[in-house]
Design a protein around this motif. Structure first.
Motif, PDB file in Angstrom:
ATOM      1  N   ALA A  33       0.803  -1.227   0.000  1.00 44.07           N
ATOM      2  CA  ALA A  33       0.000   0.000   0.000  1.00 44.07           C
ATOM      3  C   ALA A  33       0.834   1.275   0.000  1.00 44.07           C
ATOM      4  O   ALA A  33       0.294   2.362  -0.187  1.00 44.07           O
ATOM      5  N   ASN A  34       2.149   1.141   0.207  1.00 44.41           N
ATOM      6  CA  ASN A  34       3.008   2.339   0.209  1.00 44.41           C
ATOM      7  C   ASN A  34       4.468   1.912   0.030  1.00 44.41           C
ATOM      8  O   ASN A  34       4.782   0.721  -0.017  1.00 44.41           O
ATOM      9  N   GLY A  35       5.323   2.911  -0.057  1.00 43.42           N
ATOM     10  CA  GLY A  35       6.736   2.640  -0.274  1.00 43.42           C
ATOM     11  C   GLY A  35       7.382   1.862   0.850  1.00 43.42           C
ATOM     12  O   GLY A  35       8.225   0.990   0.613  1.00 43.42           O
ATOM     13  N   ASP A  36       6.989   2.148   2.067  1.00 42.41           N
ATOM     14  CA  ASP A  36       7.564   1.433   3.215  1.00 42.41           C
ATOM     15  C   ASP A  36       7.231  -0.059   3.160  1.00 42.41           C
ATOM     16  O   ASP A  36       8.087  -0.900   3.425  1.00 42.41           O
ATOM     17  N   GLU A  37       5.979  -0.384   2.810  1.00 42.87           N
ATOM     18  CA  GLU A  37       5.589  -1.795   2.672  1.00 42.87           C
ATOM     19  C   GLU A  37       6.356  -2.462   1.533  1.00 42.87           C
ATOM     20  O   GLU A  37       6.740  -3.628   1.626  1.00 42.87           O
ATOM     21  N   ALA A  38       6.573  -1.726   0.454  1.00 38.12           N
ATOM     22  CA  ALA A  38       7.332  -2.272  -0.673  1.00 38.12           C
ATOM     23  C   ALA A  38       8.760  -2.597  -0.253  1.00 38.12           C
ATOM     24  O   ALA A  38       9.283  -3.665  -0.587  1.00 38.12           O
ATOM     25  N   LEU A  39       9.390  -1.679   0.483  1.00 39.58           N
ATOM     26  CA  LEU A  39      10.760  -1.913   0.943  1.00 39.58           C
ATOM     27  C   LEU A  39      10.824  -3.108   1.887  1.00 39.58           C
ATOM     28  O   LEU A  39      11.764  -3.911   1.830  1.00 39.58           O
ATOM     29  N   ALA A  40       9.817  -3.248   2.753  1.00 36.28           N
ATOM     30  CA  ALA A  40       9.770  -4.399   3.668  1.00 36.28           C
ATOM     31  C   ALA A  40       9.631  -5.698   2.876  1.00 36.28           C
ATOM     32  O   ALA A  40      10.276  -6.701   3.193  1.00 36.28           O
ATOM     33  N   PHE A  41       8.787  -5.689   1.850  1.00 33.25           N
ATOM     34  CA  PHE A  41       8.618  -6.875   1.002  1.00 33.25           C
ATOM     35  C   PHE A  41       9.951  -7.238   0.344  1.00 33.25           C
ATOM     36  O   PHE A  41      10.374  -8.391   0.375  1.00 33.25           O
ATOM     37  N   LEU A  42      10.606  -6.244  -0.250  1.00 32.76           N
ATOM     38  CA  LEU A  42      11.849  -6.496  -0.978  1.00 32.76           C
ATOM     39  C   LEU A  42      12.998  -6.912  -0.065  1.00 32.76           C
ATOM     40  O   LEU A  42      13.971  -7.505  -0.527  1.00 32.76           O
ATOM     41  N   ALA A  43      12.882  -6.637   1.225  1.00 32.83           N
ATOM     42  CA  ALA A  43      13.904  -7.070   2.178  1.00 32.83           C
ATOM     43  C   ALA A  43      13.827  -8.570   2.432  1.00 32.83           C
ATOM     44  O   ALA A  43      14.813  -9.183   2.847  1.00 32.83           O
ATOM     45  N   THR A  44      12.667  -9.172   2.161  1.00 36.88           N
ATOM     46  CA  THR A  44      12.489 -10.591   2.456  1.00 36.88           C
ATOM     47  C   THR A  44      12.215 -11.449   1.226  1.00 36.88           C
ATOM     48  O   THR A  44      12.389 -12.658   1.277  1.00 36.88           O
ATOM     49  N   ARG A  45      11.761 -10.836   0.135  1.00 37.74           N
ATOM     50  CA  ARG A  45      11.416 -11.569  -1.088  1.00 37.74           C
ATOM     51  C   ARG A  45      11.947 -10.825  -2.291  1.00 37.74           C
ATOM     52  O   ARG A  45      12.204  -9.640  -2.221  1.00 37.74           O
ATOM     53  N   ARG A  46      11.999 -11.501  -3.385  1.00 36.30           N
ATOM     54  CA  ARG A  46      12.379 -10.864  -4.640  1.00 36.30           C
ATOM     55  C   ARG A  46      11.148 -10.768  -5.533  1.00 36.30           C
ATOM     56  O   ARG A  46      10.315 -11.659  -5.542  1.00 36.30           O
ATOM     57  N   ALA A  47      11.100  -9.697  -6.281  1.00 35.29           N
ATOM     58  CA  ALA A  47      10.070  -9.535  -7.302  1.00 35.29           C
ATOM     59  C   ALA A  47      10.801  -9.414  -8.632  1.00 35.29           C
ATOM     60  O   ALA A  47      11.898  -8.853  -8.700  1.00 35.29           O
ATOM     61  N   ASP A  48      10.205  -9.952  -9.671  1.00 38.67           N
ATOM     62  CA  ASP A  48      10.775  -9.777 -11.003  1.00 38.67           C
ATOM     63  C   ASP A  48      10.465  -8.371 -11.516  1.00 38.67           C
ATOM     64  O   ASP A  48      11.277  -7.762 -12.205  1.00 38.67           O
ATOM     65  N   VAL A  49       9.263  -7.889 -11.173  1.00 36.14           N
ATOM     66  CA  VAL A  49       8.826  -6.558 -11.587  1.00 36.14           C
ATOM     67  C   VAL A  49       8.138  -5.873 -10.413  1.00 36.14           C
ATOM     68  O   VAL A  49       7.350  -6.502  -9.694  1.00 36.14           O
ATOM     69  N   VAL A  50       8.413  -4.581 -10.251  1.00 37.08           N
ATOM     70  CA  VAL A  50       7.703  -3.760  -9.277  1.00 37.08           C
ATOM     71  C   VAL A  50       6.924  -2.714 -10.077  1.00 37.08           C
ATOM     72  O   VAL A  50       7.514  -1.940 -10.832  1.00 37.08           O
ATOM     73  N   LEU A  51       5.596  -2.750  -9.946  1.00 33.38           N
ATOM     74  CA  LEU A  51       4.721  -1.738 -10.535  1.00 33.38           C
ATOM     75  C   LEU A  51       4.532  -0.692  -9.458  1.00 33.38           C
ATOM     76  O   LEU A  51       3.904  -0.948  -8.436  1.00 33.38           O
ATOM     77  N   LEU A  52       5.061   0.491  -9.679  1.00 36.03           N
ATOM     78  CA  LEU A  52       5.279   1.439  -8.610  1.00 36.03           C
ATOM     79  C   LEU A  52       4.622   2.784  -8.878  1.00 36.03           C
ATOM     80  O   LEU A  52       4.978   3.478  -9.824  1.00 36.03           O
ATOM     81  N   ASP A  53       3.642   3.132  -8.036  1.00 36.01           N
ATOM     82  CA  ASP A  53       3.039   4.455  -8.099  1.00 36.01           C
ATOM     83  C   ASP A  53       4.088   5.476  -7.689  1.00 36.01           C
ATOM     84  O   ASP A  53       4.880   5.236  -6.777  1.00 36.01           O
ATOM     85  N   VAL A  54       4.099   6.620  -8.345  1.00 37.64           N
ATOM     86  CA  VAL A  54       5.101   7.637  -8.021  1.00 37.64           C
ATOM     87  C   VAL A  54       4.707   8.415  -6.773  1.00 37.64           C
ATOM     88  O   VAL A  54       5.512   8.588  -5.860  1.00 37.64           O
ATOM     89  N   MET A  55       3.465   8.885  -6.725  1.00 33.87           N
ATOM     90  CA  MET A  55       3.034   9.742  -5.619  1.00 33.87           C
ATOM     91  C   MET A  55       2.311   8.915  -4.558  1.00 33.87           C
ATOM     92  O   MET A  55       1.187   8.467  -4.777  1.00 33.87           O
ATOM     93  N   MET A  56       3.002   8.702  -3.435  1.00 35.30           N
ATOM     94  CA  MET A  56       2.418   7.958  -2.322  1.00 35.30           C
ATOM     95  C   MET A  56       2.772   8.658  -1.024  1.00 35.30           C
ATOM     96  O   MET A  56       3.838   9.263  -0.915  1.00 35.30           O
ATOM     97  N   PRO A  57       1.894   8.550  -0.041  1.00 38.94           N
ATOM     98  CA  PRO A  57       2.213   9.132   1.270  1.00 38.94           C
ATOM     99  C   PRO A  57       3.253   8.275   1.990  1.00 38.94           C
ATOM    100  O   PRO A  57       3.507   7.144   1.609  1.00 38.94           O
ATOM    101  N   GLY A  58       3.845   8.840   3.019  1.00 39.56           N
ATOM    102  CA  GLY A  58       4.807   8.081   3.811  1.00 39.56           C
ATOM    103  C   GLY A  58       6.228   8.550   3.565  1.00 39.56           C
ATOM    104  O   GLY A  58       6.488   9.502   2.821  1.00 39.56           O
TER     105      GLY A  58
END
Length: 124
Positions: A33-58
């Motif tokens: 739901a936000n950049g912080d959650e994405a970073l937490a995910f990437l710290a434990t798993r790998r993604a082949d592609v990240v579809l990333l909204d530019v403007m997010m709170p946090g």
């Protein structure tokens, strides 16, 4: 094993629409739901592609997450597709400068998204 895609957007309805689009393809889909959650995910798993909204709170917006991915050798093979309502040339340039592989302007069609994914190395 199907490619893994992480959808990162603060709007649940957009994540849902993107997920529905990807369900017609052979992808394993995760959401943040936000950049912080994405970073937490990437710290434990790998993604082949990240579809990333530019403007997010946090603390981390989409450009910050993209820069983080590009700064980590262990994430070098991760493809980043920025999704943004901002479509001016300077916005696209900022996204590409941050290290994005592609940039799609919202609203985009499901076909545009699938075409963009198919053009990415190792996914096409």
């Amino acid at each position: 094993m199907p490619p893994t895609i992480l959808i990162v957007d603060d709007h649940a309805d957009i994540r849902r629409l993107v997920r529905m689009t990807l369900e017609f393809e052979d992808y394993e889909v995760f959401e943040a739901a936000n950049g912080d959650e994405a970073l937490a995910f990437l710290a434990t798993r790998r993604a082949d592609v990240v579809l990333l909204d530019v403007m997010m709170p946090g603390a981390a917006n989409g450009l910050d997450v993209c820069r983080y991915i590009r700064a980590r050798p262990e994430l070098a093979c991760v493809r980043v597709l920025l999704l943004s309502a901002r479509g001016q040339g300077c916005d696209r340039e900022a996204g590409l400068q941050a290290g994005a592989d592609a940039y799609l302007v919202k609203p985009f069609s499901p076909l545009q998204l699938i075409d963009c994914l198919h053009q990415m190395p190792a996914l096409g």
